[in-house]
Design a protein around this motif. Sequence first.
Motif, PDB file in Angstrom:
ATOM      1  N   VAL A 221      38.955  68.182  65.196  1.00 26.21           N
ATOM      2  CA  VAL A 221      39.188  68.699  64.125  1.00 26.21           C
ATOM      3  C   VAL A 221      39.158  67.794  62.935  1.00 26.21           C
ATOM      4  O   VAL A 221      39.168  66.556  63.086  1.00 26.21           O
ATOM      5  CB  VAL A 221      41.025  68.664  64.232  1.00 26.21           C
ATOM      6  N   LEU A 222      38.878  68.114  61.681  1.00 20.10           N
ATOM      7  CA  LEU A 222      38.512  67.318  60.541  1.00 20.10           C
ATOM      8  C   LEU A 222      39.781  67.718  59.693  1.00 20.10           C
ATOM      9  O   LEU A 222      40.158  68.684  59.048  1.00 20.10           O
ATOM     10  CB  LEU A 222      37.352  68.019  59.767  1.00 20.10           C
TER      11      LEU A 222
ATOM     12  N   SER B 186      30.779  67.252  58.735  1.00 24.41           N
ATOM     13  CA  SER B 186      31.050  67.410  60.120  1.00 24.41           C
ATOM     14  C   SER B 186      31.951  68.111  60.729  1.00 24.41           C
ATOM     15  O   SER B 186      32.602  68.739  59.774  1.00 24.41           O
ATOM     16  CB  SER B 186      31.510  65.600  60.537  1.00 24.41           C
ATOM     17  N   ALA B 187      32.256  67.992  61.974  1.00 25.14           N
ATOM     18  CA  ALA B 187      33.366  68.855  62.527  1.00 25.14           C
ATOM     19  C   ALA B 187      34.603  68.138  62.995  1.00 25.14           C
ATOM     20  O   ALA B 187      35.409  68.609  63.559  1.00 25.14           O
ATOM     21  CB  ALA B 187      32.735  69.738  63.911  1.00 25.14           C
ATOM     22  N   GLY B 188      34.401  66.994  62.324  1.00 26.97           N
ATOM     23  CA  GLY B 188      35.771  66.066  62.443  1.00 26.97           C
ATOM     24  C   GLY B 188      35.442  65.210  63.683  1.00 26.97           C
ATOM     25  O   GLY B 188      34.551  65.050  64.401  1.00 26.97           O
TER      26      GLY B 188
ATOM     27  N   ALA C 299      38.696  73.103  62.271  1.00 34.11           N
ATOM     28  CA  ALA C 299      38.721  73.056  63.861  1.00 34.11           C
ATOM     29  C   ALA C 299      37.325  73.596  64.364  1.00 34.11           C
ATOM     30  O   ALA C 299      36.671  74.627  63.912  1.00 34.11           O
ATOM     31  CB  ALA C 299      39.835  73.869  64.426  1.00 34.11           C
ATOM     32  N   TYR C 300      36.909  72.820  65.464  1.00 31.18           N
ATOM     33  CA  TYR C 300      35.523  73.304  65.881  1.00 31.18           C
ATOM     34  C   TYR C 300      35.931  73.416  67.554  1.00 31.18           C
ATOM     35  O   TYR C 300      36.710  72.601  68.221  1.00 31.18           O
ATOM     36  CB  TYR C 300      34.521  72.195  66.141  1.00 31.18           C
TER      37      TYR C 300
ATOM     38  N   GLN D 213      40.733  64.123  55.533  1.00 26.38           N
ATOM     39  CA  GLN D 213      39.253  63.706  55.417  1.00 26.38           C
ATOM     40  C   GLN D 213      38.658  64.597  54.698  1.00 26.38           C
ATOM     41  O   GLN D 213      37.186  64.748  54.589  1.00 26.38           O
ATOM     42  CB  GLN D 213      38.857  63.766  57.052  1.00 26.38           C
ATOM     43  N   HIS D 214      39.204  65.806  53.955  1.00 26.86           N
ATOM     44  CA  HIS D 214      38.984  66.747  52.940  1.00 26.86           C
ATOM     45  C   HIS D 214      38.811  66.196  51.630  1.00 26.86           C
ATOM     46  O   HIS D 214      38.275  66.681  50.491  1.00 26.86           O
ATOM     47  CB  HIS D 214      39.418  68.165  53.205  1.00 26.86           C
ATOM     48  N   LEU D 215      39.773  65.023  51.456  1.00 33.06           N
ATOM     49  CA  LEU D 215      40.024  64.455  49.881  1.00 33.06           C
ATOM     50  C   LEU D 215      38.831  63.907  49.128  1.00 33.06           C
ATOM     51  O   LEU D 215      38.025  63.373  49.978  1.00 33.06           O
ATOM     52  CB  LEU D 215      41.279  63.768  49.886  1.00 33.06           C
TER      53      LEU D 215
END
Length: 521
Positions: free
Chosen positions: A319-320, A337-339, A307-308, A324-326
């Motif tokens: 939010v990422l 990125s910060a999502g 979270a940013y 999107q982390h996989l």
Amino acid sequence: MSDPSLTQALRKGQRERPNETAAICGTERISRAQLADRVARLAGVLQQLGMAPGDRVGMLSLNSIRFVEYFYGCWWGGGVVNPVNIRWSPKEVAYSLDDCDTRLLIVDDTFAPMVPALRAFSKSLATVIYVGRGPVPEGLVDAEALMAGQAPVPDAGRGGADLAAVMYTGGTTGHPKGVMLSHANLYINALSNMGTVPRQSVRASLVVAPMFHVAGCGVSIINLMRLATMVIVPAFDEVAILTALQQHRANELFLVPTMIQRVVDHPRFAEFDLSSVKLVLYGAAPIDAALLARAMERLPGAGFAQAYGMTELSPTITVLVPEQHLPGPNQARWLRSAGRPVPIAEVRVVDAEGQDCPVGTVGEICTRGPMVMQGYWHKPAETAAALQDGWMHTGDAGRFDEDGFLYVVDRLKDMVVTGGENVYSAEVENAIAQLPQVAMCAVIGVPDDQWGERVHAVIVLREGASIDEATVVAHCKTLIAGYKCPRSVEFRAALPITAAGKLQKFALREPHWAGRQRRVN
């Protein structure tokens, strides 16, 4: 009561699941019915001690069930919370109390010894309320005794645009600023967070982020709203976190990346059964790819979400999400990125003239939506500078990519983020400049494996003067919180100055950040 009100979650829990555990801290447990009753009694006590609608009440304490009662007791009674940064010096705490005229302060056993210094420095502080477990210190009011004789009072019914919190952040001019957040700000941002990061049914959530911080406060609000059990850890401690996760089968937790590293790399990590953990939320900085890979390996059942945001935004605007982390073709790019923006936030990247920057071009990150603060307490100039035409100017530099992911690349404001805490360079420079040996100084953030960034001071001494790093640090600790003090000091013959006499901090930063894609860490 149609406006968004933070006390709604308390009433819902009392009505729908009265016997369910609302919170656990150590050996203490409290049900939703018991929590609602204690909150209503504390609200009455605060009113009896002088809290009128809109009055600020402070709390200086480690995380605890008492802290949850403080939040909701103030809101139930019509007051406004001013949770105090536990890492500040007595002078800094006194400033935050006086700035927004906080006359009531709640303290626990850890911070009761600070009260005499606070009374000496503060002009507003009138009554100190003790919520510890030992004998009541002289001059302090016994909260438990007063609550025992206090009947529950009705909910004051505040909500919507009514002020809920004044949360202090570092100040660019050397003094913290009180961020004014409404009931609607905090309530709607909590809903947005729950909707943006889908959870399976969460039974228990670990609360270890400091509750004085907007992240710890926000996590507490979210957990009460969705009727999850809060497992509260008083302060960051790797073994305490691992023990609580295992013992209470907690499903999620929020940490900053430096905390994640310390937990997953702890030598006792493998001793604990953490199979219950399904979600690790983090913020304050992007996560290092190697650390993420290690954490995912050691917590194979958990998703990760970044979270940013900032205190002024209640706090989240992008939010990422876990997907999107996989691993995949975009993983390396997305992790930098910060999502993407959350549903309630419009986010722009603008140039110096306030015009939208093209995709890929760096500019200032601006945002608007129902999560944006009402302003800075009694600081109209700073408020006007931050809130322009309805848009909050974050002071962060960033860019969007073609897929709508936001990348935070630098800070326009002169700030260091160390271990998840904001440190404004001016505040540290002001402290260092009080040393008679110092002719000039500059404070910057430099990369640090443990803290993400560390506070680094560059000092020019007066002719003939001498001083060492330890003396500089010790001096700073008498004036500002320990985390704000330099972790490294460099002495130079001169600082880089423009022809117009302006300090070139970029020239000081460059050798430390060379070869890195971001100038933030």
